[in-house]
Design a protein around this motif. Sequence first.
Motif, mmCIF file in Angstrom:
data_model
loop_
_atom_site.group_PDB
_atom_site.id
_atom_site.type_symbol
_atom_site.label_atom_id
_atom_site.label_comp_id
_atom_site.label_asym_id
_atom_site.label_seq_id
_atom_site.Cartn_x
_atom_site.Cartn_y
_atom_site.Cartn_z
ATOM 1 N N MET A 52 2.143 -32.100 -21.862
ATOM 2 C CA MET A 52 1.378 -31.645 -20.704
ATOM 3 C C MET A 52 2.304 -31.156 -19.594
ATOM 4 O O MET A 52 2.036 -30.125 -18.964
ATOM 5 C CB MET A 52 0.482 -32.768 -20.174
ATOM 6 C CG MET A 52 -0.699 -33.075 -21.046
ATOM 7 S SD MET A 52 -1.663 -34.474 -20.457
ATOM 8 C CE MET A 52 -2.224 -33.881 -18.879
ATOM 9 N N LEU A 53 3.386 -31.885 -19.345
ATOM 10 C CA LEU A 53 4.335 -31.469 -18.312
ATOM 11 C C LEU A 53 5.030 -30.164 -18.691
ATOM 12 O O LEU A 53 5.234 -29.296 -17.834
ATOM 13 C CB LEU A 53 5.365 -32.571 -18.068
ATOM 14 C CG LEU A 53 4.833 -33.826 -17.377
ATOM 15 C CD1 LEU A 53 5.913 -34.896 -17.314
ATOM 16 C CD2 LEU A 53 4.319 -33.505 -15.996
ATOM 17 N N PHE A 71 -3.286 -18.720 -12.941
ATOM 18 C CA PHE A 71 -3.795 -18.095 -14.156
ATOM 19 C C PHE A 71 -3.174 -18.694 -15.412
ATOM 20 O O PHE A 71 -3.868 -18.919 -16.404
ATOM 21 C CB PHE A 71 -3.545 -16.585 -14.107
ATOM 22 C CG PHE A 71 -4.108 -15.850 -15.280
ATOM 23 C CD1 PHE A 71 -5.476 -15.630 -15.367
ATOM 24 C CD2 PHE A 71 -3.289 -15.402 -16.299
ATOM 25 C CE1 PHE A 71 -6.014 -14.960 -16.452
ATOM 26 C CE2 PHE A 71 -3.820 -14.737 -17.388
ATOM 27 C CZ PHE A 71 -5.179 -14.513 -17.461
ATOM 28 N N TRP A 72 -1.875 -18.948 -15.432
ATOM 29 C CA TRP A 72 -1.198 -19.486 -16.598
ATOM 30 C C TRP A 72 -1.038 -20.997 -16.532
ATOM 31 O O TRP A 72 -0.803 -21.640 -17.553
ATOM 32 C CB TRP A 72 0.175 -18.848 -16.774
ATOM 33 C CG TRP A 72 0.098 -17.407 -17.130
ATOM 34 C CD1 TRP A 72 0.389 -16.360 -16.322
ATOM 35 C CD2 TRP A 72 -0.333 -16.851 -18.372
ATOM 36 N NE1 TRP A 72 0.180 -15.182 -16.985
ATOM 37 C CE2 TRP A 72 -0.267 -15.459 -18.251
ATOM 38 C CE3 TRP A 72 -0.766 -17.400 -19.567
ATOM 39 C CZ2 TRP A 72 -0.612 -14.610 -19.288
ATOM 40 C CZ3 TRP A 72 -1.117 -16.550 -20.599
ATOM 41 C CH2 TRP A 72 -1.039 -15.173 -20.450
ATOM 42 N N THR A 73 -1.139 -21.593 -15.355
ATOM 43 C CA THR A 73 -0.920 -23.028 -15.217
ATOM 44 C C THR A 73 -2.012 -23.840 -15.921
ATOM 45 O O THR A 73 -1.711 -24.777 -16.666
ATOM 46 C CB THR A 73 -0.850 -23.420 -13.733
ATOM 47 O OG1 THR A 73 0.198 -22.674 -13.120
ATOM 48 C CG2 THR A 73 -0.576 -24.890 -13.560
ATOM 49 N N ALA A 74 -3.254 -23.496 -15.682
ATOM 50 C CA ALA A 74 -4.359 -24.248 -16.286
ATOM 51 C C ALA A 74 -4.355 -24.157 -17.816
ATOM 52 O O ALA A 74 -4.455 -25.184 -18.493
ATOM 53 C CB ALA A 74 -5.685 -23.778 -15.707
ATOM 54 N N PRO A 75 -4.219 -22.952 -18.383
ATOM 55 C CA PRO A 75 -4.152 -22.913 -19.858
ATOM 56 C C PRO A 75 -2.928 -23.635 -20.421
ATOM 57 O O PRO A 75 -3.002 -24.252 -21.485
ATOM 58 C CB PRO A 75 -4.101 -21.422 -20.196
ATOM 59 C CG PRO A 75 -4.633 -20.741 -19.014
ATOM 60 C CD PRO A 75 -4.316 -21.606 -17.834
ATOM 61 N N GLY A 76 -1.794 -23.558 -19.707
ATOM 62 C CA GLY A 76 -0.603 -24.272 -20.161
ATOM 63 C C GLY A 76 -0.822 -25.772 -20.174
ATOM 64 O O GLY A 76 -0.417 -26.477 -21.100
ATOM 65 N N LEU A 77 -1.486 -26.266 -19.139
ATOM 66 C CA LEU A 77 -1.793 -27.694 -19.069
ATOM 67 C C LEU A 77 -2.753 -28.108 -20.184
ATOM 68 O O LEU A 77 -2.557 -29.135 -20.832
ATOM 69 C CB LEU A 77 -2.387 -28.023 -17.697
ATOM 70 C CG LEU A 77 -2.688 -29.486 -17.408
ATOM 71 C CD1 LEU A 77 -1.407 -30.294 -17.419
ATOM 72 C CD2 LEU A 77 -3.382 -29.615 -16.066
ATOM 73 N N MET A 78 -3.780 -27.312 -20.424
ATOM 74 C CA MET A 78 -4.744 -27.628 -21.486
ATOM 75 C C MET A 78 -4.099 -27.533 -22.867
ATOM 76 O O MET A 78 -4.380 -28.361 -23.742
ATOM 77 C CB MET A 78 -5.952 -26.677 -21.424
ATOM 78 C CG MET A 78 -6.813 -26.874 -20.215
ATOM 79 S SD MET A 78 -7.474 -28.538 -20.169
ATOM 80 C CE MET A 78 -7.045 -28.979 -18.520
ATOM 81 N N LEU A 79 -3.222 -26.544 -23.051
ATOM 82 C CA LEU A 79 -2.514 -26.435 -24.323
ATOM 83 C C LEU A 79 -1.612 -27.647 -24.534
ATOM 84 O O LEU A 79 -1.551 -28.203 -25.634
ATOM 85 C CB LEU A 79 -1.698 -25.144 -24.356
ATOM 86 C CG LEU A 79 -0.980 -24.834 -25.655
ATOM 87 C CD1 LEU A 79 -1.980 -24.591 -26.772
ATOM 88 C CD2 LEU A 79 -0.081 -23.621 -25.470
ATOM 89 N N LEU A 81 -2.076 -30.636 -23.242
ATOM 90 C CA LEU A 81 -2.956 -31.773 -23.505
ATOM 91 C C LEU A 81 -3.420 -31.781 -24.957
ATOM 92 O O LEU A 81 -3.416 -32.828 -25.621
ATOM 93 C CB LEU A 81 -4.164 -31.744 -22.566
ATOM 94 C CG LEU A 81 -5.217 -32.818 -22.786
ATOM 95 C CD1 LEU A 81 -4.629 -34.193 -22.535
ATOM 96 C CD2 LEU A 81 -6.414 -32.575 -21.888
ATOM 97 N N GLY A 82 -3.809 -30.618 -25.463
ATOM 98 C CA GLY A 82 -4.239 -30.533 -26.860
ATOM 99 C C GLY A 82 -3.117 -30.870 -27.826
ATOM 100 O O GLY A 82 -3.302 -31.629 -28.778
ATOM 101 N N LEU A 83 -1.931 -30.334 -27.568
ATOM 102 C CA LEU A 83 -0.784 -30.614 -28.428
ATOM 103 C C LEU A 83 -0.388 -32.081 -28.351
ATOM 104 O O LEU A 83 -0.119 -32.716 -29.377
ATOM 105 C CB LEU A 83 0.397 -29.729 -28.032
ATOM 106 C CG LEU A 83 1.666 -29.896 -28.845
ATOM 107 C CD1 LEU A 83 1.425 -29.479 -30.291
ATOM 108 C CD2 LEU A 83 2.793 -29.097 -28.233
#
Length: 95
Positions: A52-53, A71-79, A81-83
């Motif tokens: 997540m970090l 724009f990229w921060t939220a998807p990066g955080l969700m990606l 979290l999923g990983l």
Amino acid sequence: MTPDDAPDDDPLVQQARLRRDRHGRWLRDGQDSVGRRLAQIGVLGWMIVAPMLVGLFGGRWLDARTGGGLFWTAPGLMLGLGLGGWTAWAWMNAE
């Protein structure tokens, strides 16, 4: 007919064998110590938090380069979290 003669493709038989093997391992090895359990919890937490970090910082870096706000921060955080969740799930099922 013994349980070892049952067909291997039956999910109930597979789960019963898995339970028997786990119980035999528990009888042979005993129960884990409190320190080992706490260490497992700590590792599990970092398995979720670290990706997540990385996703958060990677998204912030991309946002700084492109000027996209969040724009990229939220998807990066969700990606991340999923990983992290998938990695933790796979690690728990391997134990």
